[in-house]
Write a protein that holds these residues in place. Sequence first.
Motif, PDB file in Angstrom:
ATOM      1  N   GLY A  44      34.099  31.521  16.518  1.00 26.39           N
ATOM      2  CA  GLY A  44      35.539  31.531  17.104  1.00 26.39           C
ATOM      3  C   GLY A  44      35.740  32.154  18.422  1.00 26.39           C
ATOM      4  N   GLN A  45      36.940  32.476  18.504  1.00 26.02           N
ATOM      5  CA  GLN A  45      37.630  33.325  19.773  1.00 26.02           C
ATOM      6  C   GLN A  45      36.635  34.479  20.162  1.00 26.02           C
ATOM      7  N   VAL A 114      23.324  41.299  14.074  1.00 24.13           N
ATOM      8  CA  VAL A 114      24.783  40.246  14.394  1.00 24.13           C
ATOM      9  C   VAL A 114      24.399  39.647  15.371  1.00 24.13           C
ATOM     10  N   GLU A 115      24.918  38.456  15.178  1.00 31.69           N
ATOM     11  CA  GLU A 115      24.587  37.541  16.249  1.00 31.69           C
ATOM     12  C   GLU A 115      26.162  36.730  16.637  1.00 31.69           C
ATOM     13  N   TYR A 116      26.406  36.031  17.585  1.00 25.46           N
ATOM     14  CA  TYR A 116      27.464  35.431  17.959  1.00 25.46           C
ATOM     15  C   TYR A 116      27.152  33.922  18.516  1.00 25.46           C
ATOM     16  N   ALA A 117      27.896  33.005  18.198  1.00 24.22           N
ATOM     17  CA  ALA A 117      27.750  31.837  18.642  1.00 24.22           C
ATOM     18  C   ALA A 117      27.836  31.428  20.237  1.00 24.22           C
ATOM     19  N   ASP A 118      26.915  30.770  20.533  1.00 22.45           N
ATOM     20  CA  ASP A 118      27.029  30.159  22.024  1.00 22.45           C
ATOM     21  C   ASP A 118      28.392  29.643  22.150  1.00 22.45           C
ATOM     22  N   HIS A 119      29.084  29.882  23.395  1.00 27.07           N
ATOM     23  CA  HIS A 119      30.117  29.215  23.789  1.00 27.07           C
ATOM     24  C   HIS A 119      30.351  27.929  23.765  1.00 27.07           C
ATOM     25  N   ARG A 120      29.202  27.240  24.062  1.00 26.98           N
ATOM     26  CA  ARG A 120      29.039  25.667  24.008  1.00 26.98           C
ATOM     27  C   ARG A 120      29.497  25.203  22.590  1.00 26.98           C
ATOM     28  N   SER A 125      33.330  23.324  18.131  1.00 24.27           N
ATOM     29  CA  SER A 125      34.029  23.372  16.874  1.00 24.27           C
ATOM     30  C   SER A 125      35.699  23.334  17.266  1.00 24.27           C
ATOM     31  N   LYS A 126      35.807  24.031  18.245  1.00 21.57           N
ATOM     32  CA  LYS A 126      37.468  24.146  18.859  1.00 21.57           C
ATOM     33  C   LYS A 126      38.060  22.430  19.075  1.00 21.57           C
ATOM     34  N   GLU A 127      37.056  21.848  19.584  1.00 27.31           N
ATOM     35  CA  GLU A 127      37.500  20.373  20.001  1.00 27.31           C
ATOM     36  C   GLU A 127      37.459  19.564  18.830  1.00 27.31           C
ATOM     37  N   ARG A 128      36.574  19.738  17.371  1.00 28.64           N
ATOM     38  CA  ARG A 128      36.702  19.099  16.437  1.00 28.64           C
ATOM     39  C   ARG A 128      37.981  19.286  15.645  1.00 28.64           C
ATOM     40  N   LYS A 135      44.367  23.991  22.823  1.00 28.70           N
ATOM     41  CA  LYS A 135      44.131  23.090  23.984  1.00 28.70           C
ATOM     42  C   LYS A 135      43.909  23.559  25.286  1.00 28.70           C
ATOM     43  N   LYS A 136      44.791  24.702  25.699  1.00 21.23           N
ATOM     44  CA  LYS A 136      44.322  25.167  27.201  1.00 21.23           C
ATOM     45  C   LYS A 136      43.156  25.748  27.370  1.00 21.23           C
TER      46      LYS A 136
END
Length: 153
Positions: A44-45, A114-120, A125-128, A135-136
């Motif tokens: 996420g964010q 602890v890991e964090y997801a790649d921004h791509r 996920s956000k587009e899905r 949207k912005k």
Amino acid sequence: MENLFKKQLVQIFEQANNFINDYNKKAMQEGFLPLSKQAVRIAGQVAMLLSDLPFSVASTTDIDCVQQPQYEVFTKLDELFLDQGLHLEKDSKLIWMPPDTVYHVLCDLPYMHVEYADHRDVMRSKERFNREKDKKLIETYRVFFPDYTKRKT
């Protein structure tokens, strides 16, 4: 530019690591099961905020984890996050990330990984879900990363 948010999160996970260490010492003395090394995957964010992006990303107070630690550690982490004005999302089953998501190590401590997801992948996920609130960010991201859906091999 130094990522102060990243430092803040690492400090919180270091405190959780110390909690597990203390818990396990007590477990050994009192004869109950110790906690194993915990794995946390942030999405996420917050994962976007942890990435080095060429544009600013709106802050958030929700920590979305697709992989959460055991109950005792989750409770301690939630307390530590609340002390910093953050909130650990409790419904990890509602978080969807692409199956081929790449994760980056935030910290690897004796009792916490602890890991964090790649921004791509966060953007995929956000587009899905294509929520109005994203949207912005999606629009801005496409300007800087027009080919982000193409995975590098």
